[in-house]
Design a protein around this motif. Structure first.
Motif, PDB file in Angstrom:
ATOM      1  N   LYS A   1       0.939  -1.171  -0.121  1.00  0.00           N
ATOM      2  CA  LYS A   1      -0.064   0.003  -0.074  1.00  0.00           C
ATOM      3  C   LYS A   1       0.892   1.349  -0.040  1.00  0.00           C
ATOM      4  CE  LYS A   1      -3.607  -2.568   2.563  1.00  0.00           C
ATOM      5  NZ  LYS A   1      -4.513  -2.401   1.271  1.00  0.00           N
ATOM      6  N   PHE A   2       0.367   2.288  -0.568  1.00  0.00           N
ATOM      7  CA  PHE A   2       1.169   3.245  -0.993  1.00  0.00           C
ATOM      8  C   PHE A   2       0.242   4.778  -0.585  1.00  0.00           C
ATOM      9  CE2 PHE A   2       2.416   0.063  -3.745  1.00  0.00           C
ATOM     10  CZ  PHE A   2       3.783  -0.029  -3.678  1.00  0.00           C
ATOM     11  N   THR A   3       1.066   5.838  -0.241  1.00  0.00           N
ATOM     12  CA  THR A   3       0.350   7.102  -0.090  1.00  0.00           C
ATOM     13  C   THR A   3       0.807   8.076  -1.390  1.00  0.00           C
ATOM     14  OG1 THR A   3       0.461   6.969   2.292  1.00  0.00           O
ATOM     15  CG2 THR A   3       0.059   9.132   1.580  1.00  0.00           C
ATOM     16  N   ASP A   4       1.687   8.835  -1.055  1.00  0.00           N
ATOM     17  CA  ASP A   4       2.117   9.558  -2.130  1.00  0.00           C
ATOM     18  C   ASP A   4       3.471   8.860  -3.110  1.00  0.00           C
ATOM     19  OD1 ASP A   4       0.644  11.495  -1.218  1.00  0.00           O
ATOM     20  OD2 ASP A   4       2.183  12.600  -0.216  1.00  0.00           O
ATOM     21  N   TYR A   5       3.472   9.122  -4.460  1.00  0.00           N
ATOM     22  CA  TYR A   5       4.300   8.387  -5.159  1.00  0.00           C
ATOM     23  C   TYR A   5       4.737   8.818  -6.353  1.00  0.00           C
ATOM     24  CZ  TYR A   5      -0.048   5.891  -6.698  1.00  0.00           C
ATOM     25  OH  TYR A   5      -1.154   5.473  -7.276  1.00  0.00           O
ATOM     26  N   GLN A   6       5.635   8.315  -7.058  1.00  0.00           N
ATOM     27  CA  GLN A   6       5.807   8.360  -8.633  1.00  0.00           C
ATOM     28  C   GLN A   6       5.688   7.113  -9.211  1.00  0.00           C
ATOM     29  OE1 GLN A   6       9.884   9.903  -9.433  1.00  0.00           O
ATOM     30  NE2 GLN A   6       9.808   9.316 -11.693  1.00  0.00           N
ATOM     31  N   LEU A   7       4.765   6.863 -10.229  1.00  0.00           N
ATOM     32  CA  LEU A   7       4.752   5.548 -10.709  1.00  0.00           C
ATOM     33  C   LEU A   7       5.133   5.553 -12.276  1.00  0.00           C
ATOM     34  CD1 LEU A   7       3.297   2.807 -10.490  1.00  0.00           C
ATOM     35  CD2 LEU A   7       1.323   4.031 -11.354  1.00  0.00           C
ATOM     36  N   HIS A   8       5.677   4.754 -12.734  1.00  0.00           N
ATOM     37  CA  HIS A   8       6.001   4.373 -14.313  1.00  0.00           C
ATOM     38  C   HIS A   8       5.161   3.069 -14.621  1.00  0.00           C
ATOM     39  CE1 HIS A   8       8.348   4.577 -18.126  1.00  0.00           C
ATOM     40  NE2 HIS A   8       8.122   3.064 -17.885  1.00  0.00           N
ATOM     41  N   LEU A   9       4.706   3.181 -15.660  1.00  0.00           N
ATOM     42  CA  LEU A   9       3.697   2.131 -16.098  1.00  0.00           C
ATOM     43  C   LEU A   9       3.894   2.011 -17.672  1.00  0.00           C
ATOM     44  CD1 LEU A   9       0.478   0.440 -14.614  1.00  0.00           C
ATOM     45  CD2 LEU A   9       0.534   1.456 -16.890  1.00  0.00           C
ATOM     46  N   GLU A  10       4.095   0.936 -18.337  1.00  0.00           N
ATOM     47  CA  GLU A  10       4.000   0.870 -19.685  1.00  0.00           C
ATOM     48  C   GLU A  10       2.803  -0.190 -20.280  1.00  0.00           C
ATOM     49  OE1 GLU A  10       7.952  -0.029 -21.294  1.00  0.00           O
ATOM     50  OE2 GLU A  10       8.989   1.493 -19.886  1.00  0.00           O
ATOM     51  N   TRP A  11       2.285   0.221 -21.179  1.00  0.00           N
ATOM     52  CA  TRP A  11       1.036  -0.768 -21.669  1.00  0.00           C
ATOM     53  C   TRP A  11       0.906  -0.606 -23.070  1.00  0.00           C
ATOM     54  CZ3 TRP A  11      -2.619   2.475 -24.077  1.00  0.00           C
ATOM     55  CH2 TRP A  11      -2.599   3.758 -24.017  1.00  0.00           C
ATOM     56  N   ARG A  12       0.178  -1.635 -23.872  1.00  0.00           N
ATOM     57  CA  ARG A  12       0.224  -1.920 -25.180  1.00  0.00           C
ATOM     58  C   ARG A  12      -1.402  -2.447 -25.393  1.00  0.00           C
ATOM     59  NH1 ARG A  12       3.773  -6.234 -28.015  1.00  0.00           N
ATOM     60  NH2 ARG A  12       2.593  -7.425 -26.825  1.00  0.00           N
ATOM     61  N   ILE A  13      -2.020  -1.658 -26.528  1.00  0.00           N
ATOM     62  CA  ILE A  13      -3.340  -2.269 -26.681  1.00  0.00           C
ATOM     63  C   ILE A  13      -2.756  -2.806 -28.338  1.00  0.00           C
ATOM     64  CG2 ILE A  13      -5.373  -1.547 -28.163  1.00  0.00           C
ATOM     65  CD1 ILE A  13      -5.413   0.851 -26.042  1.00  0.00           C
ATOM     66  N   PRO A  14      -3.330  -4.320 -28.377  1.00  0.00           N
ATOM     67  CA  PRO A  14      -3.193  -5.013 -29.484  1.00  0.00           C
ATOM     68  C   PRO A  14      -3.289  -4.434 -30.686  1.00  0.00           C
ATOM     69  CG  PRO A  14      -4.857  -6.070 -28.444  1.00  0.00           C
ATOM     70  CD  PRO A  14      -4.415  -4.824 -27.523  1.00  0.00           C
ATOM     71  N   SER A  15      -2.502  -4.848 -31.910  1.00  0.00           N
ATOM     72  CA  SER A  15      -2.612  -4.239 -33.172  1.00  0.00           C
ATOM     73  C   SER A  15      -4.090  -4.728 -34.028  1.00  0.00           C
ATOM     74  CB  SER A  15      -1.564  -4.391 -34.192  1.00  0.00           C
ATOM     75  OG  SER A  15      -1.396  -5.641 -34.159  1.00  0.00           O
ATOM     76  N   ASN A  16      -4.481  -5.740 -33.462  1.00  0.00           N
ATOM     77  CA  ASN A  16      -5.810  -6.162 -33.894  1.00  0.00           C
ATOM     78  C   ASN A  16      -7.053  -5.922 -33.293  1.00  0.00           C
ATOM     79  OD1 ASN A  16      -4.909  -8.043 -31.835  1.00  0.00           O
ATOM     80  ND2 ASN A  16      -5.748 -10.000 -32.705  1.00  0.00           N
ATOM     81  N   ILE A  17      -6.904  -4.805 -32.718  1.00  0.00           N
ATOM     82  CA  ILE A  17      -7.932  -4.459 -31.590  1.00  0.00           C
ATOM     83  C   ILE A  17      -9.298  -4.359 -32.573  1.00  0.00           C
ATOM     84  CG2 ILE A  17      -7.379  -1.923 -31.900  1.00  0.00           C
ATOM     85  CD1 ILE A  17      -8.570  -3.678 -28.847  1.00  0.00           C
ATOM     86  N   THR A  18     -10.366  -4.573 -31.931  1.00  0.00           N
ATOM     87  CA  THR A  18     -11.719  -4.372 -32.483  1.00  0.00           C
ATOM     88  C   THR A  18     -12.611  -3.368 -31.695  1.00  0.00           C
ATOM     89  OG1 THR A  18     -12.535  -6.254 -31.535  1.00  0.00           O
ATOM     90  CG2 THR A  18     -11.592  -6.524 -33.964  1.00  0.00           C
ATOM     91  N   GLY A  19     -13.837  -3.231 -32.001  1.00  0.00           N
ATOM     92  CA  GLY A  19     -14.709  -2.480 -30.979  1.00  0.00           C
ATOM     93  C   GLY A  19     -14.528  -0.822 -31.337  1.00  0.00           C
ATOM     94  N   LYS A  20     -15.202  -0.114 -30.846  1.00  0.00           N
ATOM     95  CA  LYS A  20     -15.363   1.394 -30.812  1.00  0.00           C
ATOM     96  C   LYS A  20     -15.747   1.735 -29.641  1.00  0.00           C
ATOM     97  CE  LYS A  20     -20.162   1.382 -32.810  1.00  0.00           C
ATOM     98  NZ  LYS A  20     -20.920   2.019 -33.701  1.00  0.00           N
TER      99      LYS A  20
END
Length: 261
Positions: free
Chosen positions: A102-121
């Motif tokens: 558990k944390f209070t104040d912080y600096q967060l680094h996070l990397e993410w990817r949505i797949p290239s074959n994404i569908t929907g809208k």
């Protein structure tokens, strides 16, 4: 008094006045009056690249396991998302996952990817989110939205980098689906009085791919899909990643680290 003695006294006075004036106007001495030498900030060794964890960071995901996470639906169970080669992916239907710490104040680094074959809208296109303080098994908390909006129209307070339903991003800095993107987030948690009333509101700064989206934004409360935001008293809290349950292809994550502030 002889003239010679008068001249000597005058010369001495002139020299003294000149020296005092020089001392008074010495820039170095004047500057020293406002110099602060202690306490000395601790030394933190930065990573080789901006996305690399510095020496004082806590690694929440380094590419091998989800030991730092658990299932929100049942905290006694480990996170059930799928681990691949250096990243992990939402496993639809398993529910949200949350940090053990558990944390209070912080600096967060996070990397993410949505797949290239994404569908929907709209909101059904790679929907996930990072909850900066998870306050319960439901979706209450403070969400920074993740969504493909590279070429996808949706309500602007629900696009990537929004403080969900509260703060519209300053710009759209999204990359194409299939490309890795990264958040750098500075979180200042809310404070509460002993009676549970709000003492100071939460604030957040969000950068996406090095571009500022939220500039010390003051939150009105926890983010909600339906209804107005509101605060409820809490202390240190975990960080939650969302299994949104969409039929669209799920979001992947890697290189997650945090620095307590």
């Amino acid at each position: 008094m002889k003239k010679k003695n008068v001249y000597v006294l005058l010369a001495t006075a002139l020299i003294s006045t000149t020296v005092m004036a020089q001392q008074k106007n010495d820039p170095a001495k004047e500057a020293a009056k406002t110099e602060v030498w202690e306490p000395v900030p601790k030394t933190v060794t930065p990573g080789n690249l901006p996305q690399d964890a510095p020496s004082d960071a806590i690694i929440l995901f380094g590419g091998k396991n989800l030991d730092e996470w658990h299932a929100v639906n049942d905290p006694s169970k480990p996170a059930g998302w799928t681990i691949d080669d250096g990243f992990f992916t939402v496993k639809k239907g398993t529910g949200n996952i949350e940090t053990n710490q558990k944390f209070t104040d912080y600096q967060l680094h996070l990397e993410w990817r949505i797949p290239s074959n994404i569908t929907g809208k709209d909101q059904a296109r790679g929907n996930s989110g990072v909850f900066l303080a998870s306050t319960g098994p439901g979706d209450d908390g403070y969400e920074i939205q993740i969504l493909d909006i590279y070429n996808n129209k949706t309500y602007v307070n629900g696009q990537t980098g929004s403080v969900y339903k509260q703060g519209i991003p300053l710009v759209n800095a999204n990359k194409k689906p299939g490309e890795w993107q990264f958040f750098d987030i500075i979180w200042t948690a809310p404070r509460f009085n002993d009676d549970g009333s709000l003492k100071s509101a939460a604030r957040v700064t969000v950068m996406l791919n090095g571009v500022l989206l939220q500039n010390n934004f003051e939150l009105k409360g926890e983010t909600r899909w339906i209804g107005a935001p509101a605060y409820k008293a809490h202390g240190p809290a975990g960080i939650k990643l969302q299994d949104h349950g969409d039929p669209s292809e799920p979001v992947s994550f890697r290189n997650i680290w945090i620095r307590k502030l």
